[in-house]
Design an enzyme around this catalytic site. Structure first.
Site, mmCIF file in Angstrom:
data_model
loop_
_atom_site.group_PDB
_atom_site.id
_atom_site.type_symbol
_atom_site.label_atom_id
_atom_site.label_comp_id
_atom_site.label_asym_id
_atom_site.label_seq_id
_atom_site.Cartn_x
_atom_site.Cartn_y
_atom_site.Cartn_z
ATOM 1 N N ARG A 24 -10.316 -6.633 15.013
ATOM 2 C CA ARG A 24 -10.719 -7.988 14.608
ATOM 3 C C ARG A 24 -9.626 -8.749 13.868
ATOM 4 O O ARG A 24 -9.812 -9.898 13.485
ATOM 5 C CB ARG A 24 -11.950 -7.908 13.688
ATOM 6 C CG ARG A 24 -13.180 -7.440 14.390
ATOM 7 C CD ARG A 24 -14.254 -7.051 13.408
ATOM 8 N NE ARG A 24 -14.924 -8.152 12.760
ATOM 9 C CZ ARG A 24 -15.887 -8.866 13.310
ATOM 10 N NH1 ARG A 24 -16.283 -8.621 14.542
ATOM 11 N NH2 ARG A 24 -16.470 -9.837 12.628
ATOM 12 N N HIS A 50 -9.658 -2.369 11.874
ATOM 13 C CA HIS A 50 -10.776 -3.276 11.610
ATOM 14 C C HIS A 50 -11.551 -3.573 12.902
ATOM 15 O O HIS A 50 -12.020 -4.682 13.128
ATOM 16 C CB HIS A 50 -10.246 -4.587 10.995
ATOM 17 C CG HIS A 50 -11.147 -5.182 9.954
ATOM 18 N ND1 HIS A 50 -10.995 -4.951 8.612
ATOM 19 C CD2 HIS A 50 -12.229 -5.997 10.059
ATOM 20 C CE1 HIS A 50 -11.922 -5.614 7.946
ATOM 21 N NE2 HIS A 50 -12.690 -6.254 8.801
ATOM 22 N N GLY A 78 -18.632 0.896 13.057
ATOM 23 C CA GLY A 78 -19.139 -0.338 12.466
ATOM 24 C C GLY A 78 -20.192 -0.985 13.343
ATOM 25 O O GLY A 78 -21.396 -0.945 13.063
ATOM 26 N N GLN A 127 -16.975 -0.279 -0.570
ATOM 27 C CA GLN A 127 -15.686 -0.841 -0.109
ATOM 28 C C GLN A 127 -15.385 -2.099 -0.898
ATOM 29 O O GLN A 127 -16.173 -3.033 -0.944
ATOM 30 C CB GLN A 127 -15.757 -1.170 1.396
ATOM 31 C CG GLN A 127 -14.552 -1.921 1.926
ATOM 32 C CD GLN A 127 -14.771 -3.422 1.953
ATOM 33 O OE1 GLN A 127 -15.834 -3.888 2.311
ATOM 34 N NE2 GLN A 127 -13.746 -4.179 1.555
ATOM 35 N N GLY A 137 -13.487 1.521 17.619
ATOM 36 C CA GLY A 137 -13.611 1.781 19.053
ATOM 37 C C GLY A 137 -14.499 2.947 19.451
ATOM 38 O O GLY A 137 -14.745 3.157 20.643
ATOM 39 N N ASP A 169 -11.528 5.040 12.222
ATOM 40 C CA ASP A 169 -12.566 4.242 12.885
ATOM 41 C C ASP A 169 -11.931 3.298 13.890
ATOM 42 O O ASP A 169 -10.718 3.334 14.103
ATOM 43 C CB ASP A 169 -13.474 3.516 11.867
ATOM 44 C CG ASP A 169 -12.842 2.260 11.241
ATOM 45 O OD1 ASP A 169 -11.841 1.720 11.758
ATOM 46 O OD2 ASP A 169 -13.374 1.823 10.207
ATOM 47 N N TYR A 224 -20.360 -12.936 16.428
ATOM 48 C CA TYR A 224 -19.640 -12.554 15.205
ATOM 49 C C TYR A 224 -19.520 -11.032 15.121
ATOM 50 O O TYR A 224 -18.480 -10.480 14.757
ATOM 51 C CB TYR A 224 -20.366 -13.110 13.969
ATOM 52 C CG TYR A 224 -19.781 -12.605 12.666
ATOM 53 C CD1 TYR A 224 -18.519 -13.010 12.250
ATOM 54 C CD2 TYR A 224 -20.491 -11.700 11.871
ATOM 55 C CE1 TYR A 224 -17.968 -12.522 11.076
ATOM 56 C CE2 TYR A 224 -19.946 -11.216 10.689
ATOM 57 C CZ TYR A 224 -18.688 -11.629 10.303
ATOM 58 O OH TYR A 224 -18.132 -11.134 9.148
ATOM 59 N N TYR A 231 -13.066 -5.431 -1.579
ATOM 60 C CA TYR A 231 -12.029 -6.421 -1.290
ATOM 61 C C TYR A 231 -11.333 -6.641 -2.610
ATOM 62 O O TYR A 231 -11.985 -6.859 -3.623
ATOM 63 C CB TYR A 231 -12.658 -7.741 -0.836
ATOM 64 C CG TYR A 231 -12.849 -7.857 0.650
ATOM 65 C CD1 TYR A 231 -11.802 -8.243 1.473
ATOM 66 C CD2 TYR A 231 -14.086 -7.605 1.233
ATOM 67 C CE1 TYR A 231 -11.975 -8.368 2.838
ATOM 68 C CE2 TYR A 231 -14.266 -7.726 2.598
ATOM 69 C CZ TYR A 231 -13.206 -8.114 3.392
ATOM 70 O OH TYR A 231 -13.381 -8.238 4.738
#
Ligand SMILES: Cc1cc2nc3c(=O)[nH]c(=O)nc-3n(C[C@H](O)[C@H](O)[C@H](O)COP(=O)(O)O)c2cc1C
Length: 383
Positions: A284, A281, A335, A133, A314, A312, A30, A135
């Site tokens: 993803r 992301h 991340g 952050q 990579g 961000d 995951y 949502y």
């Protein structure tokens, strides 16, 4: 080098390998995976690493400083911890480990709406310095309640996510039947039994749950129920109507995360955002996405004086951070890297990973003969 540095793990690859050996497969996959055929996740890092920097040697250099300003604040280095959901599933108690380490090092920690620590605890651990952050909630009352809590917790920056209009298509998670709590299939039980430190720590810290959402969530959701709950409660697709009331209500800095186009950058400027995070992301969501270093290169020169542009996806090392900063980022985030650190080294994972990245980044600055972070673009080789 600080005591918190373990010489056995001097690179992100070392941390990732060790983390893989200590985290049950369904949770590691995951964390580690991209989406679809994993094209975007590998393109991100590959194209960052194509950026080349030019050193200057025959020059007297003062002491180079990694101190970086963004969002009106000063940090000890140009990188921070990106918001990651379900952190406690990857490594028990990892959001606390990371928030504490970020605070000790004076780098930003961004708390995800859907991670396993709540806003109030993040604020307590960082003395009111955690960014939050959001949502985008579908209902105004839920949105306002969460915003009030973030304001009461003194979060200086609210990060609004725009790149999850729909769930990413992630074959590994589908195969693993990823659920919260993890579905107790025989395969998952065997994976947990094979990782005793993870299992014991999970017993110690308890089943990971969405702590910030606890007041609004029914307990024990599997992936399907979670999807239904998220669909009902959060409306992934952001638009002007949804953003305007947030901008009016939120008195702190406001950042849009997930930007990959000129149009969205122009909208962010027009709608009064203070910054954007150029991000896909971590590869993803859209496997056909442009690498973020490429998006950044197109946006930083054109819009960098109108809005603070961060990046961000990579980045895995000090040289990668330097490459992004030289390409025009004001700041960077990572991340997965910090969760690899926790998976590998548990309680010491946050400290170690931050120390490692700072050491690597400072070495690049010294090698280039670059005294100030904002001078990195002068070292960019523009082919
Ligand atoms: C396991 C995982 C969960 C994530 N959850 C969130 C989230 O809840 N909110 C969010 O804004 N971004 C989330 N992200 C994206 C990260 O904030 C960040 O954009 C991405 O990890 C950067 O790429 P990197 O992992 O290559 O550094 C998640 C990323 C990963 C790997």
């Amino acid at each position: 080098m600080a005591n918190s540095f373990h010489t056995g793990y001097p690179s992100m690859d070392d941390l990732r390998k060790k983390a893989k050996s200590r985290i049950p497969k369904f949770a590691f996959e995951y964390l580690d995976g991209g989406c679809n055929e994993d094209v975007s996740i590998s393109r991100n890092t590959k194209e960052i690493r194509e950026v080349q920097l030019q050193p200057r040697y025959l020059r007297n250099q003062g002491v180079s400083s990694t101190v970086t300003k963004v969002m009106g604040m000063e940090f000890s280095a140009p990188f921070g911890i990106a918001p990651v959901g379900l952190q406690g599933l990857m490594w028990p108690n990892s959001p606390e480990i990371l928030a504490k380490a970020a605070f000790a090092h004076n780098i930003p920690f961004i708390l995800s709406t859907v991670t396993t620590m709540n806003i109030e605890r993040a604020s307590e651990l960082t003395e009111g310095n955690a960014w939050f952050q959001l949502y985008n909630p579908a209902e105004d009352s839920l949105r306002d309640d969460i915003l009030n809590r973030a304001a009461a917790a003194q979060c200086p920056v609210l990060v609004l996510l725009c790149d999850v209009p729909t769930f990413g298509y992630r074959p590994r998670d589908i195969r693993n039947g990823l659920a919260l709590p993890p579905k107790m299939s025989l395969a998952n039980i065997l994976q947990i039994l094979g990782k005793p430190t993870w299992a014991l720590n999970t017993l110690k810290y308890g089943q990971p749950t969405f702590e910030t959402l606890r007041p609004y969530t029914p307990g024990g959701l599997n992936l399907k129920q979670l999807g239904q709950f998220m669909d009902k409660t959060f409306s992934g697709r952001l638009n002007e109507e949804r953003i305007k009331p947030i901008r009016e209500k939120w008195k702190g800095k406001l950042v849009l995360k997930g930007v990959a186009s000129e149009q969205d950058t122009q909208d962010a400027i027009r709608l009064g955002f203070d910054g954007i995070i150029v991000s896909n992301h971590g590869g993803r969501q859209l496997d056909a996405a442009e690498s973020t270093i490429n998006s950044l290169a197109g946006l930083s020169g054109k819009y960098g004086d109108q809005i603070e542009i961060m990046m961000d996806s990579g980045l895995r090392s000090g040289p990668d951070i330097a490459r992004a900063m030289a390409t025009g980022a004001k700041f960077t985030f990572m991340g997965r890297s910090f969760l690899y650190g926790c998976g590998a080294l548990g309680k010491q994972g946050g400290e170690h990973t931050i120390t490692m990245l700072k050491t690597q980044f400072k070495q690049v600055m010294d090698q280039l003969c670059c005294e100030r972070v904002e001078d990195l673009p002068k070292h960019l080789i523009d082919h």
